[in-house]
Design a protein around this motif. Structure first.
Motif, PDB file in Angstrom:
ATOM      1  N   ALA A 162      -8.043  -8.068  -5.469  1.00 45.65           N
ATOM      2  CA  ALA A 162      -7.475  -8.938  -6.195  1.00 45.65           C
ATOM      3  C   ALA A 162      -8.264  -9.713  -7.256  1.00 45.65           C
ATOM      4  O   ALA A 162      -9.542  -9.970  -6.902  1.00 45.65           O
ATOM      5  N   ASN A 176      -2.669  -8.138 -11.065  1.00 39.98           N
ATOM      6  CA  ASN A 176      -3.098  -8.157  -9.454  1.00 39.98           C
ATOM      7  C   ASN A 176      -4.401  -7.588  -9.451  1.00 39.98           C
ATOM      8  O   ASN A 176      -5.541  -8.012  -8.891  1.00 39.98           O
ATOM      9  N   SER A 209      -8.554 -12.545  -9.432  1.00 41.07           N
ATOM     10  CA  SER A 209      -8.374 -14.131  -9.798  1.00 41.07           C
ATOM     11  C   SER A 209      -8.278 -14.449 -11.102  1.00 41.07           C
ATOM     12  O   SER A 209      -7.370 -15.040 -11.543  1.00 41.07           O
ATOM     13  N   ASP A 210      -9.444 -14.167 -11.731  1.00 44.19           N
ATOM     14  CA  ASP A 210      -9.305 -14.571 -13.221  1.00 44.19           C
ATOM     15  C   ASP A 210     -10.474 -13.738 -14.145  1.00 44.19           C
ATOM     16  O   ASP A 210     -11.242 -13.066 -13.200  1.00 44.19           O
ATOM     17  N   ASP A 235     -13.240 -13.236  -8.481  1.00 37.50           N
ATOM     18  CA  ASP A 235     -12.461 -13.024  -7.170  1.00 37.50           C
ATOM     19  C   ASP A 235     -11.918 -14.321  -6.470  1.00 37.50           C
ATOM     20  O   ASP A 235     -11.939 -15.454  -7.281  1.00 37.50           O
ATOM     21  N   GLY A 236     -10.934 -14.293  -5.742  1.00 37.88           N
ATOM     22  CA  GLY A 236     -10.281 -15.363  -5.233  1.00 37.88           C
ATOM     23  C   GLY A 236     -11.356 -16.644  -4.315  1.00 37.88           C
ATOM     24  O   GLY A 236     -10.746 -17.380  -4.481  1.00 37.88           O
ATOM     25  N   ASN A 237     -12.401 -16.190  -4.341  1.00 38.77           N
ATOM     26  CA  ASN A 237     -13.249 -17.107  -3.859  1.00 38.77           C
ATOM     27  C   ASN A 237     -14.411 -17.761  -4.876  1.00 38.77           C
ATOM     28  O   ASN A 237     -15.077 -18.729  -4.751  1.00 38.77           O
ATOM     29  N   GLY A 238     -13.967 -17.422  -6.308  1.00 37.94           N
ATOM     30  CA  GLY A 238     -14.570 -18.013  -7.304  1.00 37.94           C
ATOM     31  C   GLY A 238     -16.004 -17.485  -7.645  1.00 37.94           C
ATOM     32  O   GLY A 238     -16.661 -17.974  -8.669  1.00 37.94           O
ATOM     33  N   GLU A 281     -11.434  -4.059 -11.786  1.00 34.52           N
ATOM     34  CA  GLU A 281     -12.084  -5.087 -11.451  1.00 34.52           C
ATOM     35  C   GLU A 281     -13.540  -5.031 -11.718  1.00 34.52           C
ATOM     36  O   GLU A 281     -14.247  -5.845 -11.964  1.00 34.52           O
TER      37      GLU A 281
END
Length: 102
Positions: A2, A39, A4-5, A17-20, A55
């Motif tokens: 996924a 996504n 995230s940004d 990613d989702g953990n920054g 990604e």
């Protein structure tokens, strides 16, 4: 994975990613203008072509904007374009899922 940004840091786009954490980065000249993120894909416009990337900034598919229309947004697993009086809902490979009159 996924996404995230996606952010522009200097002259480089970075996928977060989702953990920054930064997953990957690449020079903005290679990709063009960031349009939106889903996504698991990113949409860029370079010249007259929209491109979807994963990604790792690997090209998934390109499509000329005359075929899709104007970018509206990317949500979940869909990309939405406006062309005339219709919204076209595409997947990340630019397969048309459906059109809706607006």
């Amino acid at each position: 994975m996924a996404i995230s940004d996606v952010r522009l840091n200097g002259n480089y786009y970075q996928v977060i990613d989702g953990n920054g954490r930064v997953i990957k980065e690449t020079h903005h000249d290679h990709l063009g203008e960031l349009c939106g993120i889903g996504n698991d894909f990113i949409v860029f416009l370079k010249g007259n072509y929209y491109g979807t990337y994963d990604e790792n900034f690997k090209l998934i598919k390109e499509k000329h904007k005359d075929h899709t229309g104007s970018f509206k947004n990317a949500v979940g697993s869909s990309i939405n374009f406006i062309k005339g009086n219709y919204i076209g809902i595409y997947d990340k490979s630019f397969n048309l899922n459906r059109e809706q009159h607006i």
